[in-house]
Scaffold this motif. Structure first.
Motif, PDB file in Angstrom:
ATOM      1  N   UNK A   3       1.156  -1.260   0.043  1.00  0.00           N
ATOM      2  CA  UNK A   3       0.214   0.222   0.330  1.00  0.00           C
ATOM      3  C   UNK A   3       0.610   1.284  -0.267  1.00  0.00           C
ATOM      4  N   UNK A  23      -2.301  -1.175  -3.711  1.00  0.00           N
ATOM      5  CA  UNK A  23      -3.318   0.044  -3.274  1.00  0.00           C
ATOM      6  C   UNK A  23      -2.698   1.446  -3.117  1.00  0.00           C
ATOM      7  N   UNK A  70      -4.143   5.260  -1.104  1.00  0.00           N
ATOM      8  CA  UNK A  70      -5.023   5.793  -0.544  1.00  0.00           C
ATOM      9  C   UNK A  70      -4.233   7.655  -1.324  1.00  0.00           C
ATOM     10  N   UNK A  81      -5.404  -0.354  -7.069  1.00  0.00           N
ATOM     11  CA  UNK A  81      -6.326   0.191  -6.531  1.00  0.00           C
ATOM     12  C   UNK A  81      -6.809   1.210  -6.818  1.00  0.00           C
ATOM     13  N   UNK A  90      -8.189   4.957  -4.222  1.00  0.00           N
ATOM     14  CA  UNK A  90      -9.177   4.947  -2.993  1.00  0.00           C
ATOM     15  C   UNK A  90      -8.808   6.770  -2.824  1.00  0.00           C
ATOM     16  N   UNK A 147     -12.613   3.803  -4.797  1.00  0.00           N
ATOM     17  CA  UNK A 147     -13.953   3.837  -3.666  1.00  0.00           C
ATOM     18  C   UNK A 147     -13.170   5.433  -2.956  1.00  0.00           C
ATOM     19  N   UNK A 168     -13.995   7.240   0.723  1.00  0.00           N
ATOM     20  CA  UNK A 168     -14.060   7.146   2.153  1.00  0.00           C
ATOM     21  C   UNK A 168     -13.553   8.763   2.515  1.00  0.00           C
ATOM     22  N   UNK A 176     -16.867   4.281   1.923  1.00  0.00           N
ATOM     23  CA  UNK A 176     -16.918   3.855   3.482  1.00  0.00           C
ATOM     24  C   UNK A 176     -17.274   5.675   4.266  1.00  0.00           C
ATOM     25  N   UNK A 178     -19.581   0.706   3.918  1.00  0.00           N
ATOM     26  CA  UNK A 178     -18.617   0.675   5.053  1.00  0.00           C
ATOM     27  C   UNK A 178     -18.524   1.330   6.377  1.00  0.00           C
ATOM     28  N   UNK A 186      -9.449  -7.073  -4.349  1.00  0.00           N
ATOM     29  CA  UNK A 186      -8.934  -5.769  -3.385  1.00  0.00           C
ATOM     30  C   UNK A 186      -9.769  -4.767  -4.090  1.00  0.00           C
ATOM     31  N   UNK A 187     -10.404  -4.776  -1.827  1.00  0.00           N
ATOM     32  CA  UNK A 187     -11.162  -3.776  -1.852  1.00  0.00           C
ATOM     33  C   UNK A 187     -10.549  -2.995  -0.454  1.00  0.00           C
ATOM     34  N   UNK A 188     -11.430  -1.876  -0.046  1.00  0.00           N
ATOM     35  CA  UNK A 188     -10.875  -0.874   0.363  1.00  0.00           C
ATOM     36  C   UNK A 188     -10.386  -0.433   1.899  1.00  0.00           C
ATOM     37  N   UNK A 203      -8.059  -3.016   1.854  1.00  0.00           N
ATOM     38  CA  UNK A 203      -7.493  -4.219   1.778  1.00  0.00           C
ATOM     39  C   UNK A 203      -7.218  -5.005   1.667  1.00  0.00           C
TER      40      UNK A 203
END
Lengths: 368, 73
Positions: free
Chosen positions: A8, A57, A59, A84, A86, A109, A111, A149, A176, B3-5, B7
């Motif tokens: 990450x 991932x 963020x 991914x 976020x 996604x 958050x 989320x 979430x 993959x997801x938020x 994790x």
């Protein structure tokens, strides 16, 4: 060559933020101690180097990442690399058009931070009237078919409203909900005596959250993060120092976690001067607390050392002055009395009317 | 890897085969049978148990949506 692979990348794009949260995890000296923000080209290069190292991932966070006009192009690059993507946002500067552009860029996604269950409580924590903007932001995320989320940081002033916060997340259509008790770093440590809850508050909130988790099974995932000050065992901070995460600050300083710059004895490398692969595999700062060689007793011979990695290095340093000490949140740590004392002070303060709602120091605002 | 938020799950071959077939159209039963057909040698009870356990775990994380119960013919 380290056997560890980063999964990450935490991309802290900017420290600019419309909110002034009293528990902000940004360093308290963020305004004076950091250099100019990285350019778009710098970030595009970092994303590529991170992917090559094994990152899956990313963020995008801050501060408020929406303050960067190039956010869409960074998201698009992340997605083109198969990462991914976020977005972690306050939601305050968001518009419908911006959310559409981010969706078009491929954001996976969103958050959204939620400070409290109502407008007044939000204002008190963030020192800004931000509640309505957050509700609007959540609606746009869902309207565009993106997963949402909701993140809530829990503390003395909102733990008693956990039921209302869960209801709010349901109303917003969150997929979430992360109810995370405050971690006492950055501004949260400055405000610890005002934010630390009582055990009675925590027990009541946990019971409500557990009930809701069962009720919402399959509809909304509810994650409840217990506070390490009350849990007797330390958290497995960042899954171990420089083991899974790379944290990139706005000026390009690479850290193993968001609070690591507080460890002044380490020289953290900059991506302006070094390749990310060298930073991860060879830089002294990333090696400093990797593995177990640095550990002292009681960690060095503890059966839990492979699970909790001795807890949090930044917390050990902040509370004891020794970054290689056992995290004082552990009952086995020589410094555990510091945590016990903080709990007792909080319990006493919460029992008085002025202590239940103490003066807060806000991020980016003069003390008052 | 799924993959997801915040994790990710490293899927084994059977789990990957099952997740790849989650397309919003196939039924759970159809997926179990297709996965079983792909992994010759595994008995159908084991495949069924493993795939259902995987789906339940993903559903609990709201990573997997079940669109509805198909009525029996």
């Amino acid at each position: 060559m380290t056997p560890h692979r980063p999964y990450t990348l935490i991309a802290e794009l900017t420290y600019r933020c419309p909110l002034h949260c009293a528990y902000c995890s940004n360093p308290v000296d963020y305004a004076s101690a950091t250099g100019a923000e990285l350019s778009t080209d710098d970030w595009l290069r970092i994303l590529g180097e991170a992917e090559a190292l094994g990152v899956v991932q990313v963020h995008f966070t801050g501060g408020e990442p929406l303050a960067r006009k190039d956010l869409e192009s960074l998201v698009a690059r992340a997605r083109a690399l198969g990462l991914y993507a976020n977005l972690i946002t306050s939601g305050v500067p968001l518009t419908r058009a911006r959310m559409q552009a981010l969706a078009d860029a491929g954001i996976d996604n969103v958050q959204l931070s939620v400070q409290h269950a109502d407008a007044e409580g939000t204002w008190r924590v963030a020192d800004l009237d931000a509640f309505d903007a957050k509700i609007a932001a959540a609606a746009w995320v869902k309207e565009l078919g993106l997963p949402l989320t909701v993140n809530v940081v829990l503390h003395r002033e909102n733990l008693d409203r956990v039921g209302d916060l869960i209801a709010l997340a349901e109303r917003l259509g969150a997929d979430r909900l992360e109810l995370a008790n405050t971690q006492y770093h950055g501004f949260a440590l400055t405000n610890r005596d005002a934010l630390l809850p009582t055990r009675a508050q925590l027990d009541a909130a946990f019971a409500i959250a557990s009930g809701a988790r069962a009720r919402l099974h399959g509809k909304m995932e509810l994650v409840y993060v217990r506070p390490d000050y009350f849990s007797d065992v330390p958290k497995a901070c960042m899954d171990g120092w420089a083991r899974r995460y790379i944290h990139m600050t706005p000026d390009g300083t690479a850290l193993p976690c968001h609070a690591a710059r507080s460890l002044k004895h380490l020289a953290f490398p900059s991506v302006r001067e070094h390749a990310l692969a060298w930073i991860w595999e060879e830089s002294p700062a990333f090696q400093a607390y990797r593995g177990e060689a640095w550990m002292k007793e009681p960690c060095a011979s503890c059966d839990a050392r492979g699970r909790d990695f001795g807890g949090c290095r930044c917390q050990a340093f902040a509370l004891t002055g020794d970054a290689a000490a056992a995290d004082p949140s552990c009952t086995l740590a020589p410094g555990h009395g510091i945590v016990t004392e903080a709990r007792l002070r909080a319990s006493h303060a919460a029992s008085t009317s002025e202590g239940a709602k103490r003066m807060l120091v806000y991020r980016g605002r003069p003390a008052r | 890897m799924l993959l997801y938020p915040e994790r990710g799950l490293l899927l084994n071959d059977v789990a990957a085969a099952a997740v790849q077939r989650c397309d919003g159209v196939r039924s759970v039963q159809a997926i179990v049978l297709e996965v079983h057909a792909e992994f010759v040698g595994a008995d159908v009870e084991t495949v069924t148990r493993d795939v259902l356990a995987l789906f339940e775990a993903l559903h609990a994380r709201t990573v997997l949506e079940v669109s509805g119960v198909v009525s029996a013919p």
